[in-house]
Design a protein around this motif. Sequence first.
Motif, PDB file in Angstrom:
ATOM      1  N   ASP A  59     -34.983  27.134 -12.333  1.00 49.83           N
ATOM      2  CA  ASP A  59     -34.833  28.092 -11.234  1.00 49.83           C
ATOM      3  C   ASP A  59     -33.424  28.110 -10.622  1.00 49.83           C
ATOM      4  OD1 ASP A  59     -35.254  25.503 -10.315  1.00 49.83           O
ATOM      5  OD2 ASP A  59     -36.430  26.118  -8.570  1.00 49.83           O
ATOM      6  N   ASN A  60     -32.542  27.241 -11.086  1.00 46.30           N
ATOM      7  CA  ASN A  60     -31.185  27.204 -10.533  1.00 46.30           C
ATOM      8  C   ASN A  60     -30.321  28.340 -11.076  1.00 46.30           C
ATOM      9  OD1 ASN A  60     -31.856  24.870  -9.193  1.00 46.30           O
ATOM     10  ND2 ASN A  60     -30.974  23.527 -10.752  1.00 46.30           N
TER      11      ASN A  60
ATOM     12  N   HIS B 228     -28.592  25.460  -6.213  1.00 44.63           N
ATOM     13  CA  HIS B 228     -29.989  25.019  -6.262  1.00 44.63           C
ATOM     14  C   HIS B 228     -30.868  26.117  -5.656  1.00 44.63           C
ATOM     15  CE1 HIS B 228     -33.449  22.392  -4.940  1.00 44.63           C
ATOM     16  NE2 HIS B 228     -33.309  22.059  -6.202  1.00 44.63           N
ATOM     17  N   THR B 229     -30.898  27.265  -6.321  1.00 42.24           N
ATOM     18  CA  THR B 229     -31.730  28.365  -5.838  1.00 42.24           C
ATOM     19  C   THR B 229     -33.196  28.048  -6.107  1.00 42.24           C
ATOM     20  OG1 THR B 229     -31.172  29.401  -7.956  1.00 42.24           O
ATOM     21  CG2 THR B 229     -30.058  30.239  -6.007  1.00 42.24           C
TER      22      THR B 229
HETATM   23 MN    MN Z   1     -35.821  24.031  -8.364  1.00 47.19          MN
END
Ligand code: MN
Length: 244
Positions: A108-109, A221-222
């Motif tokens: 997810d980053n 770190h989205t």
């Molecule tokens: Mn994450």
Amino acid sequence: ALPVIYAITPTYTRTVQKAELTRLANTFRQVPNFHWIVVEDSYTITDLVSSFLSTSGVQHTHLHVSTLLRYKRPRQPRGTEQRNAALRSLRLLRSRNDSGVVFFADDDNTYSLELFEEMRSTRRVSVWPVGLTGGRLYERPLVEKGRVVGWYTGWEAGRLFPIDMAGFAINLQVLLENPQAVFKRQGSKPGMQETDFLKQITRMEDLEPKASNCTRVLVWHTRTEKVNLGNEPKKQLDSVVIEV
Ligand code: MN
Ligand code: UDP
């Protein structure tokens, strides 16, 4: 030849999975000498990820290992067994003759292409800032005269390596020289995965600062919002079944 960048990505089935993997593949496809190790948190590899990878245009290895149910809880670290499976595979398949750099890329980053240029020259263990983490705009290693001397962090500053998973890379040979170094479940508190791992292979004084002495953010770190499926019908209403 350029050292190969091995990116290790734990991933699990959820509504946004294919969207996340698509975003990652669009980045990774542009990186030369890149090998993506995708480790599914599942009992078998899934058709969705298999077919996604086969047309992704990214060189890859596809593995799976299921997290024990008792670890699927809040405050338990995520991706632990998956990262270890990838490390095991690297140690099995790569040797003294292979030049590579290993990096942990959560699905997810957000990754800048420049990040890969920076980490490519990692001799032992390199570090850089990570955006949007630790309850701050960023966290970063503090650098004096080209050496890491401390940390700018807003959370649990007592940690030996207060750094996000996306904030470091390791030369492949360091992994091969330290076959015992793994991510720990037992006695591992939240947020201690990185410290528990890094202290097995390096000391702060030996870290190599990247990204202009750790003054530039090249990875974020989205985190992706949970999808609202409030209007999803209980039974199949569409005339076709579509993979999302
Ligand atoms: Mn994450
Ligand atoms: N992950 C996983 N199984 C899970 C939860 C997460 O394999 O049950 C993976 C996830 O896809 C990601 C990594 O582990 O690549 C870290 O998880 P997450 O992004 O949820 O953690 P956070 O952003 O809170 O550190």
